[in-house]
Design a protein around this motif. Structure first.
Motif, PDB file in Angstrom:
ATOM      1  N   LYS A  15      29.891  28.543  -5.935  1.00 14.46           N
ATOM      2  CA  LYS A  15      29.718  29.578  -4.917  1.00 14.46           C
ATOM      3  C   LYS A  15      30.932  30.496  -4.894  1.00 14.46           C
ATOM      4  O   LYS A  15      32.077  30.025  -4.859  1.00 14.46           O
ATOM      5  CB  LYS A  15      29.513  28.932  -3.549  1.00 14.46           C
ATOM      6  N   ALA A  16      30.675  31.811  -4.901  1.00 12.91           N
ATOM      7  CA  ALA A  16      31.765  32.775  -5.035  1.00 12.91           C
ATOM      8  C   ALA A  16      31.610  33.939  -4.072  1.00 12.91           C
ATOM      9  O   ALA A  16      30.492  34.394  -3.790  1.00 12.91           O
ATOM     10  CB  ALA A  16      31.822  33.305  -6.471  1.00 12.91           C
ATOM     11  N   ASN A  17      32.736  34.427  -3.585  1.00 12.19           N
ATOM     12  CA  ASN A  17      32.808  35.704  -2.869  1.00 12.19           C
ATOM     13  C   ASN A  17      33.583  36.664  -3.755  1.00 12.19           C
ATOM     14  O   ASN A  17      34.773  36.446  -4.027  1.00 12.19           O
ATOM     15  CB  ASN A  17      33.503  35.548  -1.523  1.00 12.19           C
ATOM     16  N   LEU A  18      32.930  37.721  -4.196  1.00 13.31           N
ATOM     17  CA  LEU A  18      33.533  38.646  -5.160  1.00 13.31           C
ATOM     18  C   LEU A  18      34.076  39.925  -4.518  1.00 13.31           C
ATOM     19  O   LEU A  18      34.353  40.907  -5.217  1.00 13.31           O
ATOM     20  CB  LEU A  18      32.513  38.998  -6.252  1.00 13.31           C
ATOM     21  N   HIS A  19      34.249  39.913  -3.200  1.00 16.87           N
ATOM     22  CA  HIS A  19      34.824  41.091  -2.530  1.00 16.87           C
ATOM     23  C   HIS A  19      35.586  40.594  -1.305  1.00 16.87           C
ATOM     24  O   HIS A  19      34.991  40.231  -0.294  1.00 16.87           O
ATOM     25  CB  HIS A  19      33.704  42.057  -2.127  1.00 16.87           C
ATOM     26  N   CYS A  20      36.915  40.596  -1.401  1.00 13.55           N
ATOM     27  CA  CYS A  20      37.752  39.958  -0.375  1.00 13.55           C
ATOM     28  C   CYS A  20      39.062  40.720  -0.216  1.00 13.55           C
ATOM     29  O   CYS A  20      39.698  41.100  -1.203  1.00 13.55           O
ATOM     30  CB  CYS A  20      38.028  38.505  -0.778  1.00 13.55           C
ATOM     31  N   HIS A  21      39.477  40.929   1.048  1.00 14.66           N
ATOM     32  CA  HIS A  21      40.734  41.623   1.335  1.00 14.66           C
ATOM     33  C   HIS A  21      41.681  40.715   2.104  1.00 14.66           C
ATOM     34  O   HIS A  21      41.266  39.915   2.942  1.00 14.66           O
ATOM     35  CB  HIS A  21      40.467  42.902   2.122  1.00 14.66           C
ATOM     36  N   THR A  22      42.962  40.855   1.808  1.00 19.73           N
ATOM     37  CA  THR A  22      44.000  40.031   2.430  1.00 19.73           C
ATOM     38  C   THR A  22      45.074  40.934   3.039  1.00 19.73           C
ATOM     39  O   THR A  22      44.926  42.161   3.081  1.00 19.73           O
ATOM     40  CB  THR A  22      44.663  39.110   1.387  1.00 19.73           C
ATOM     41  N   TYR A 164      24.197  43.650  -1.634  1.00 29.78           N
ATOM     42  CA  TYR A 164      24.439  43.331  -0.223  1.00 29.78           C
ATOM     43  C   TYR A 164      25.934  43.258   0.027  1.00 29.78           C
ATOM     44  O   TYR A 164      26.691  42.690  -0.773  1.00 29.78           O
ATOM     45  CB  TYR A 164      23.806  41.990   0.151  1.00 29.78           C
ATOM     46  N   ASN A 165      26.359  43.841   1.154  1.00 33.87           N
ATOM     47  CA  ASN A 165      27.754  43.807   1.572  1.00 33.87           C
ATOM     48  C   ASN A 165      27.769  43.388   3.036  1.00 33.87           C
ATOM     49  O   ASN A 165      27.272  44.100   3.902  1.00 33.87           O
ATOM     50  CB  ASN A 165      28.397  45.182   1.375  1.00 33.87           C
ATOM     51  N   HIS A 166      28.337  42.208   3.305  1.00 33.92           N
ATOM     52  CA  HIS A 166      28.249  41.641   4.655  1.00 33.92           C
ATOM     53  C   HIS A 166      29.060  42.438   5.671  1.00 33.92           C
ATOM     54  O   HIS A 166      28.638  42.611   6.820  1.00 33.92           O
ATOM     55  CB  HIS A 166      28.724  40.186   4.630  1.00 33.92           C
ATOM     56  N   GLY A 167      30.232  42.928   5.263  1.00 30.01           N
ATOM     57  CA  GLY A 167      31.014  43.747   6.171  1.00 30.01           C
ATOM     58  C   GLY A 167      30.253  44.993   6.603  1.00 30.01           C
ATOM     59  O   GLY A 167      30.288  45.385   7.778  1.00 30.01           O
ATOM     60  N   ALA A 196      28.160  40.160  -1.562  1.00 31.44           N
ATOM     61  CA  ALA A 196      29.560  39.833  -1.293  1.00 31.44           C
ATOM     62  C   ALA A 196      29.876  40.064   0.178  1.00 31.44           C
ATOM     63  O   ALA A 196      29.118  40.717   0.905  1.00 31.44           O
ATOM     64  CB  ALA A 196      30.482  40.664  -2.178  1.00 31.44           C
ATOM     65  N   ASP A 197      31.028  39.559   0.594  1.00 37.91           N
ATOM     66  CA  ASP A 197      31.425  39.686   1.998  1.00 37.91           C
ATOM     67  C   ASP A 197      32.146  40.990   2.303  1.00 37.91           C
ATOM     68  O   ASP A 197      31.917  41.603   3.340  1.00 37.91           O
ATOM     69  CB  ASP A 197      32.334  38.513   2.397  1.00 37.91           C
ATOM     70  N   ASP A 198      33.079  41.402   1.451  1.00 40.71           N
ATOM     71  CA  ASP A 198      33.975  42.512   1.780  1.00 40.71           C
ATOM     72  C   ASP A 198      34.718  42.183   3.075  1.00 40.71           C
ATOM     73  O   ASP A 198      34.841  43.007   3.975  1.00 40.71           O
ATOM     74  CB  ASP A 198      33.179  43.812   1.917  1.00 40.71           C
ATOM     75  N   ASN A 199      35.205  40.972   3.164  1.00 41.92           N
ATOM     76  CA  ASN A 199      35.798  40.494   4.408  1.00 41.92           C
ATOM     77  C   ASN A 199      37.219  40.994   4.613  1.00 41.92           C
ATOM     78  O   ASN A 199      38.024  41.065   3.686  1.00 41.92           O
ATOM     79  CB  ASN A 199      35.798  38.963   4.444  1.00 41.92           C
ATOM     80  N   HIS A 200      37.498  41.358   5.868  1.00 43.26           N
ATOM     81  CA  HIS A 200      38.841  41.721   6.304  1.00 43.26           C
ATOM     82  C   HIS A 200      39.342  40.776   7.387  1.00 43.26           C
ATOM     83  O   HIS A 200      40.515  40.761   7.713  1.00 43.26           O
ATOM     84  CB  HIS A 200      38.870  43.164   6.828  1.00 43.26           C
ATOM     85  N   ASN A 201      38.401  40.020   7.996  1.00 43.38           N
ATOM     86  CA  ASN A 201      38.719  38.974   8.972  1.00 43.38           C
ATOM     87  C   ASN A 201      39.467  39.491  10.196  1.00 43.38           C
ATOM     88  O   ASN A 201      40.418  38.877  10.678  1.00 43.38           O
ATOM     89  CB  ASN A 201      39.490  37.832   8.298  1.00 43.38           C
ATOM     90  N   ASP A 211      33.355  38.769   9.390  1.00 40.99           N
ATOM     91  CA  ASP A 211      32.736  39.310   8.176  1.00 40.99           C
ATOM     92  C   ASP A 211      32.850  38.374   6.974  1.00 40.99           C
ATOM     93  O   ASP A 211      32.794  38.832   5.827  1.00 40.99           O
ATOM     94  CB  ASP A 211      33.302  40.689   7.840  1.00 40.99           C
ATOM     95  N   SER A 212      32.975  37.092   7.205  1.00 44.72           N
ATOM     96  CA  SER A 212      32.955  36.100   6.133  1.00 44.72           C
ATOM     97  C   SER A 212      31.639  35.338   6.128  1.00 44.72           C
ATOM     98  O   SER A 212      30.976  35.212   7.160  1.00 44.72           O
ATOM     99  CB  SER A 212      34.110  35.097   6.300  1.00 44.72           C
ATOM    100  N   PHE A 213      31.273  34.845   4.966  1.00 48.66           N
ATOM    101  CA  PHE A 213      30.172  33.897   4.755  1.00 48.66           C
ATOM    102  C   PHE A 213      28.771  34.510   4.846  1.00 48.66           C
ATOM    103  O   PHE A 213      27.801  33.788   5.045  1.00 48.66           O
ATOM    104  CB  PHE A 213      30.266  32.714   5.737  1.00 48.66           C
ATOM    105  N   GLY A 214      28.640  35.811   4.647  1.00 51.40           N
ATOM    106  CA  GLY A 214      27.316  36.426   4.695  1.00 51.40           C
ATOM    107  C   GLY A 214      26.719  36.732   3.340  1.00 51.40           C
ATOM    108  O   GLY A 214      25.501  36.728   3.174  1.00 51.40           O
ATOM    109  N   GLY A 215      27.560  37.029   2.355  1.00 50.13           N
ATOM    110  CA  GLY A 215      27.070  37.358   1.017  1.00 50.13           C
ATOM    111  C   GLY A 215      27.841  36.602  -0.034  1.00 50.13           C
ATOM    112  O   GLY A 215      29.078  36.510   0.027  1.00 50.13           O
TER     113      GLY A 215
END
Length: 337
Positions: A15-22, A164-167, A196-201, A211-215
């Motif tokens: 399982k992978a999230n290919l769009h993530c920001h830190t 799909y982009n969860h953010g 993907a999530d495109d998460n910024h949390n 915005d985590s765990f949706g895509g």
């Protein structure tokens, strides 16, 4: 006629999230915190795609977690005096590094492309240069980017795009944009679909606006190593799962293969199994009210152009396969055409 596996069997799916920001760009969590957060939800792969920052967090890698070296860049339409970013068009592109050791010093200096929004020749040339460095190019969230068919129909060299982009789903209910994917396929671009999530949390885990765990994508690889995972991505050995509420995991596609002119799809319990094609015609299977289905068989006639599976459960959660073009010689042989 032989069986053709559209999703590989005999491999493990990660399982992978290919769009993530830190915190390296506009996210609120450190890479270490991202690993802990996503690892706790069963993710094994994260692509760290901070804005305009190329980074490889190899210190996070272990037997149960793989960090992919990546970055996200943007090309914005010119904003005139008094015009804010909210109404301008923009290309956002994720870059996944297939081999961080290749020309590493050059990659460490990467940041932004030249800002020429309406110059597609320049944009496509930029994509080609990045591919020469070993990157896979993913076209992100066209709906959020205010883009239309005219903006993306002539793009070249892209490996994939976000379906799909969860953010974006949480921002304005515009996360799922399968129409854009089909339009790109119909324009002749053979590329893969990524959720993907495109998460910024900005909101903590458990908050309805987290915005985590949706895509996510499920990657079928021989092992959890950088070369094996990148080889699987390059070949399209993955499918997407979409959970708009971000709480419960979406359905899974367990098998998808061709046996002669028969397409067989097996999945976790769902309401619908649809096979999308180049036209408006779909092959369909649906459960009776109150029941579910876990498999379907469809007879193909070779006029589909391409096929891609889209399955949906009673809660609106999806699993989407990549598109497979029937014009490819191996598939035409399998169909006896």
């Amino acid at each position: 006629m032989s069986i053709i596996e559209l999703l590989p069997r005999g491999v493990k799916y990660y399982k992978a999230n290919l769009h993530c920001h830190t915190v390296l760009s506009d996210g609120t969590l450190t890479p270490e915190q991202i690993k802990d957060l996503y690892g706790g939800r069963g993710y094994q792969v994260i692509a760290f795609t901070d804005h305009r920052v190329y980074a490889y967090h190899k210190e996070l890698n272990d037997e149960s977690f793989l960090a992919i070296a990546a970055m996200e860049t943007d090309i914005n339409e010119f904003a005139g005096f008094g015009q804010n970013f909210d109404r301008i068009k923009t290309y956002h592109i994720n870059w996944y590094d297939t081999d961080p050791s290749f020309r590493s010093e050059e990659k460490a200096k990467l940041s932004q492309p030249e800002k020429r929004y309406h110059d597609l020749e320049c944009l496509n040339g930029y994509v080609e240069k990045m591919k020469e460095l070993g990157f896979l190019a993913c076209y992100n969230h066209p709906y959020w980017s205010l883009q239309s068919y005219e903006d993306y129909k002539d793009l070249k060299g892209f490996w994939g795009m976000e379906i799909y982009n969860h953010g974006c789903e949480l921002d304005g209910l515009y996360g799922y944009h399968s129409q854009s994917y089909d339009e790109m396929l119909r324009s002749g671009q053979q590329l893969f679909a990524v959720a993907a999530d495109d998460n910024h949390n900005l909101f903590p885990a458990g908050d309805p606006l987290c915005d985590s765990f949706g895509g996510a994508v499920m990657i079928g690889a021989k092992e959890l190593t950088y070369p094996a995972v990148m080889e699987a991505l390059k070949k399209g050995h993955f499918y997407s799962i979409i959970s708009p509420d971000g709480r419960l995991e979406g359905p899974k596609i367990e098998e998808m293969y061709l046996d002669g002119n028969k397409l067989i799809v097996r999945c976790s319990p769902v309401d619908k199994i649809y096979i999308k094609t180049m036209g408006r015609r779909c092959h369909r299977a649906a459960a009776k009210p109150g029941e579910t289905i876990t498999e379907a068989e469809f007879t193909l006639d070779g006029k589909e152009g391409y096929i891609r599976a889209a399955v949906q459960d009673a809660y609106g959660r999806h699993a989407d396969s990549n598109a497979f073009f029937l014009e490819e010689k191996v598939l035409r042989n399998c169909l006896g055409l």
